[in-house]
Design an enzyme around this catalytic site. Structure first.
Site, PDB file in Angstrom:
ATOM      1  N   LYS A 172       0.849  -1.195   0.000  1.00 16.58           N
ATOM      2  CA  LYS A 172       0.000   0.000   0.000  1.00 16.58           C
ATOM      3  C   LYS A 172       0.885   1.245   0.000  1.00 16.58           C
ATOM      4  O   LYS A 172       1.503   1.598   1.002  1.00 16.58           O
ATOM      5  CB  LYS A 172      -0.913   0.044   1.229  1.00 16.58           C
ATOM      6  CG  LYS A 172      -2.035   1.051   0.994  1.00 16.58           C
ATOM      7  CD  LYS A 172      -2.633   1.630   2.261  1.00 16.58           C
ATOM      8  CE  LYS A 172      -1.874   2.802   2.797  1.00 16.58           C
ATOM      9  NZ  LYS A 172      -1.780   3.977   1.908  1.00 16.58           N
ATOM     10  N   GLU A 250      10.012   2.376  10.474  1.00 19.00           N
ATOM     11  CA  GLU A 250      10.991   3.448  10.237  1.00 19.00           C
ATOM     12  C   GLU A 250      10.230   4.754  10.273  1.00 19.00           C
ATOM     13  O   GLU A 250       9.298   4.955   9.481  1.00 19.00           O
ATOM     14  CB  GLU A 250      11.685   3.273   8.882  1.00 19.00           C
ATOM     15  CG  GLU A 250      12.740   2.185   8.869  1.00 19.00           C
ATOM     16  CD  GLU A 250      13.876   2.413   9.851  1.00 19.00           C
ATOM     17  OE1 GLU A 250      14.105   3.562  10.268  1.00 19.00           O
ATOM     18  OE2 GLU A 250      14.517   1.418  10.218  1.00 19.00           O
ATOM     19  N   CYS A 284      13.503  11.871   5.945  1.00 21.18           N
ATOM     20  CA  CYS A 284      13.561  11.506   7.360  1.00 21.18           C
ATOM     21  C   CYS A 284      14.958  11.738   7.911  1.00 21.18           C
ATOM     22  O   CYS A 284      15.134  11.899   9.112  1.00 21.18           O
ATOM     23  CB  CYS A 284      13.162  10.051   7.527  1.00 21.18           C
ATOM     24  SG  CYS A 284      14.020   8.972   6.379  1.00 21.18           S
ATOM     25  N   GLU A 385       9.413  16.948  14.540  1.00 21.62           N
ATOM     26  CA  GLU A 385       9.776  16.864  13.125  1.00 21.62           C
ATOM     27  C   GLU A 385       8.873  17.788  12.300  1.00 21.62           C
ATOM     28  O   GLU A 385       7.651  17.683  12.368  1.00 21.62           O
ATOM     29  CB  GLU A 385       9.606  15.426  12.633  1.00 21.62           C
ATOM     30  CG  GLU A 385      10.101  15.249  11.220  1.00 21.62           C
ATOM     31  CD  GLU A 385       9.885  13.829  10.704  1.00 21.62           C
ATOM     32  OE1 GLU A 385       8.754  13.342  10.774  1.00 21.62           O
ATOM     33  OE2 GLU A 385      10.869  13.228  10.235  1.00 21.62           O
TER      34      GLU A 385
HETATM   35  P1  NAD Z   1       2.191   8.798   7.354  1.00 21.68           P
HETATM   36  O1  NAD Z   1       2.463   8.162   8.660  1.00 21.68           O
HETATM   37  O2  NAD Z   1       1.134   9.822   7.275  1.00 21.68           O
HETATM   38  O3  NAD Z   1       1.795   7.706   6.271  1.00 21.68           O
HETATM   39  C1  NAD Z   1       2.654   6.620   5.972  1.00 21.68           C
HETATM   40  C2  NAD Z   1       1.826   5.490   5.376  1.00 21.68           C
HETATM   41  O4  NAD Z   1       0.971   4.968   6.382  1.00 21.68           O
HETATM   42  C3  NAD Z   1       0.916   5.913   4.222  1.00 21.68           C
HETATM   43  O5  NAD Z   1       0.911   4.908   3.229  1.00 21.68           O
HETATM   44  C4  NAD Z   1      -0.433   6.006   4.896  1.00 21.68           C
HETATM   45  O6  NAD Z   1      -1.507   5.799   4.012  1.00 21.68           O
HETATM   46  C5  NAD Z   1      -0.338   4.863   5.876  1.00 21.68           C
HETATM   47  N1  NAD Z   1      -1.299   4.929   6.975  1.00 21.68           N
HETATM   48  C6  NAD Z   1      -1.845   6.023   7.547  1.00 21.68           C
HETATM   49  N2  NAD Z   1      -2.695   5.653   8.528  1.00 21.68           N
HETATM   50  C7  NAD Z   1      -2.687   4.305   8.584  1.00 21.68           C
HETATM   51  C8  NAD Z   1      -3.345   3.335   9.384  1.00 21.68           C
HETATM   52  N3  NAD Z   1      -4.194   3.693  10.343  1.00 21.68           N
HETATM   53  N4  NAD Z   1      -3.064   2.040   9.161  1.00 21.68           N
HETATM   54  C9  NAD Z   1      -2.195   1.672   8.213  1.00 21.68           C
HETATM   55  N5  NAD Z   1      -1.553   2.541   7.402  1.00 21.68           N
HETATM   56  C10 NAD Z   1      -1.777   3.845   7.595  1.00 21.68           C
HETATM   57  O7  NAD Z   1       3.598   9.373   6.862  1.00 21.68           O
HETATM   58  P2  NAD Z   1       3.892  10.271   5.572  1.00 21.68           P
HETATM   59  O8  NAD Z   1       3.374  11.643   5.832  1.00 21.68           O
HETATM   60  O9  NAD Z   1       3.474   9.554   4.340  1.00 21.68           O
HETATM   61  O10 NAD Z   1       5.488  10.277   5.562  1.00 21.68           O
HETATM   62  C11 NAD Z   1       6.268  11.205   6.261  1.00 21.68           C
HETATM   63  C12 NAD Z   1       6.882  10.565   7.479  1.00 21.68           C
HETATM   64  O11 NAD Z   1       7.642   9.432   7.093  1.00 21.68           O
HETATM   65  C13 NAD Z   1       7.860  11.456   8.212  1.00 21.68           C
HETATM   66  O12 NAD Z   1       7.639  11.360   9.598  1.00 21.68           O
HETATM   67  C14 NAD Z   1       9.222  10.876   7.875  1.00 21.68           C
HETATM   68  O13 NAD Z   1      10.237  11.119   8.802  1.00 21.68           O
HETATM   69  C15 NAD Z   1       8.906   9.439   7.755  1.00 21.68           C
HETATM   70  N6  NAD Z   1       9.906   8.732   6.984  1.00 21.68           N
HETATM   71  C16 NAD Z   1      10.776   7.909   7.642  1.00 21.68           C
HETATM   72  C17 NAD Z   1      11.757   7.242   6.949  1.00 21.68           C
HETATM   73  C18 NAD Z   1      12.703   6.327   7.664  1.00 21.68           C
HETATM   74  O14 NAD Z   1      13.245   5.446   7.028  1.00 21.68           O
HETATM   75  N7  NAD Z   1      12.907   6.487   8.955  1.00 21.68           N
HETATM   76  C19 NAD Z   1      11.853   7.397   5.571  1.00 21.68           C
HETATM   77  C20 NAD Z   1      10.964   8.230   4.928  1.00 21.68           C
HETATM   78  C21 NAD Z   1       9.974   8.892   5.646  1.00 21.68           C
END
Ligand code: NAD
Length: 483
Positions: A172, A250, A284, A385
């Site tokens: 997803k 992550e 990130c 963040e």
């Molecule tokens: P997000 O948490 O909003 O969404 C991430 C994913 O989770 C999306 O596909 C979303 O649809 C899904 N999701 C949301 N609610 C859910 C639920 N209840 N159940 C299952 N899936 C669900 O994050 P974002 O805004 O897409 O990404 C930004 C974040 O990602 C930042 O905090 C960034 O630091 C982090 N990030 C971390 C890394 C790493 O490797 N540490 C890498 C890239 C991004």
């Protein structure tokens, strides 16, 4: 405009409805219409994966390697087109997008090799005559949930190892960036995977996420995204009926880049500019805290603000653009609210921070990169963040205070130090509390063949990438044989 469909059990299928994918560099441009899966379809994808997994795992490792290699080759051959699509849907400057696509190709090729290299161990037993074998097996069905900021590389670094080691996948992608995910799965639909081995379900996490977390047929969940969602994922994985799911998270970062008095100023400024602002700061691993010792502070700030004037903000796909737009309106609002918070906390906005509703006549989510000075590590802008092109300078007395401030954070993904002293480089490498440490290099920007991940609130579970990925995507079996 035809709707790009979900891919379930080897078939392209319409969803419950469809969503527009908007170009953040020009909000009049609709990149495409992408199906949103229903809950029932997400459950169907899990069932298809469960049925396919033993078929896929029973193929030879060479067959799995060949399939992954073919994916890597096609990505490589089409990298310009795929990078253009990525830049168009996510707003990452084309040069960064090209690097990301190239990286996705390298990851598939790397794991094609790893499929052939998965080994075990044979040990003498402590009991007479007995031997002990340690082997690795696939975990089963893996749910893969990815964020929007690396629309092809993060899916690649989860899907490739999952398949290399014989698992089946329900994938997803983030709702903001379905195009790169769809293009990747389309490529993968033509490399001979048994139907159901890889399934794509697009849509909102809150609508279909639970189907991928709570279903007992899902053995493992790998998630990259925000800390808040990560906590929900973890709770669902342990709180569900029956066996808990193995999970890997992550999440966010508040990565420090330490600049010591003896640093090469040009190197430090380039590390900070790249680490804080490239990819519009939406990494990130972005250097959001610039921890600078007193002796170099004023020269560093002056050089940074000068350098920031040359960071061209514009359409991600236009030549000369260094900083593309923010991904969408929600993220832009978050960035602006943190800029206001910083000012209300007493930080000085030394450069940028203003939204640009249009660039070259194109309406988009543009934001001039922002640099705060005069900040303390206790301010919210240095604890939470932001996930945008916003960085803070924190002035400290000396190297000792710099290390303490760098480590004074809930997060621990990446950390950097700029110094010309071998002694300080070794000291900071040893004592920075982060999963990845960079010496005279930006905190963001990593190799595809070595472990990636963090500590503290940034990560949970085994590392991703490189051969360490096997820790998550396989389960260990210990076999005692008394011949
Ligand atoms: P997000 O948490 O909003 O969404 C991430 C994913 O989770 C999306 O596909 C979303 O649809 C899904 N999701 C949301 N609610 C859910 C639920 N209840 N159940 C299952 N899936 C669900 O994050 P974002 O805004 O897409 O990404 C930004 C974040 O990602 C930042 O905090 C960034 O630091 C982090 N990030 C971390 C890394 C790493 O490797 N540490 C890498 C890239 C991004």
């Amino acid at each position: 405009m035809t709707v790009k469909q979900n891919y379930i059990a080897g078939e392209w299928v319409n969803g419950a409805d469809a969503a527009e994918n908007i170009n953040p560099s020009d909000t009049r441009d609709v990149v495409g219409l992408y199906a949103r899966a229903s809950l029932a379809q997400a459950a169907g994808a899990v069932a298809a994966a469960q049925a396919a997994q033993p078929v896929w795992a029973a193929l030879t490792s060479q067959q799995r390697a060949d399939a992954l290699d073919a994916v890597g080759q096609e990505i490589q051959a089409r990298k310009a087109e795929l990078a253009d699509l990525l830049a168009r849907e996510e707003g990452k400057a084309l040069s960064d997008a090209l690097g990301e696509v190239q990286r996705a190709a390298h990851i598939f090729k790397f794991f094609a090799g790893e499929a052939l290299r998965l080994g075990g161990e044979l040990l003498p037993s402590t009991r007479p005559g007995m031997t002990v074998g340690i082997t690795r097996e696939p975990v089963g069905v893996v749910s893969i949930i990815t964020p929007w900021n690396f629309p092809i590389a993060i899916p690649a670094w989860k899907i490739a190892p999952a398949l290399a080691y014989g698992n089946a996948v329900v994938f997803k992608p983030a709702e903001a960036v379905p195009a790169s995910a769809w293009a990747l799965v389309e490529i993968m639909s033509r490399v001979g995977l048994p139907a159901g081995t890889l399934n794509l379900v697009m849509g909102r996490g809150r609508d279909i996420g639970n189907a991928l977390l709570e279903d007992p047929r899902v053995s493992a969940v790998t998630f990259t995204g925000s800390e808040g969602t990560g906590r929900k994922v973890a709770a669902a994985c342990v709180g569900r009926q029956g066996a808990m799911a193995k999970f890997q998270l992550e999440m966010g970062g508040k990565n420090p880049l330490v600049v010591l008095d003896d640093a090469d100023l040009d190197v430090a400024v380039e590390c900070a500019i790249n680490g804080a602002f490239y990819s519009t700061g939406q990494r990130c691993t972005a250097s959001s805290r610039l921890v600078v010792t007193a002796g170099i502070h004023d020269r560093f700030v002056a050089a940074m603000t000068e350098r920031m004037k040359r960071l061209q903000v514009g359409d991600a796909r236009k030549t000369g653009t260094v900083i593309g737009p923010v991904v969408d309106a929600t993220q832009l609002a978050q960035d602006l609210s943190y800029i206001a918070i910083g000012q209300s906390e007493g930080a000085t906005l030394a450069f940028g921070g203003e939204a640009l509703p249009e660039v070259d006549g194109q309406p988009g989510f543009y934001l001039r990169p922002a640099l705060f000075t005069g900040t303390t590590n206790q301010m919210r802008i240095n604890r939470e963040e932001v996930f945008g092109p916003v960085a803070s300078v924190i002035q400290v007395k000396d190297a000792e205070e710099a290390l303490a401030v760098a480590n004074d954070t809930d997060y621990g993904l990446s950390a950097g130090v700029c110094t010309t002293s071998l002694k300080q480089a070794a000291h900071f490498s040893r004592h920075l509390q982060a999963g990845m440490v960079m010496v005279n290099a930006p905190t963001a920007g990593v190799d595809p063949h070595v472990p990636f991940g963090g500590r503290k609130a940034s990560s949970h579970g085994p590392r991703e990438q490189g051969r360490y990925a096997a820790e998550f995507y396989t389960t260990v079996k210990t076999t005692y044989t008394n011949p």
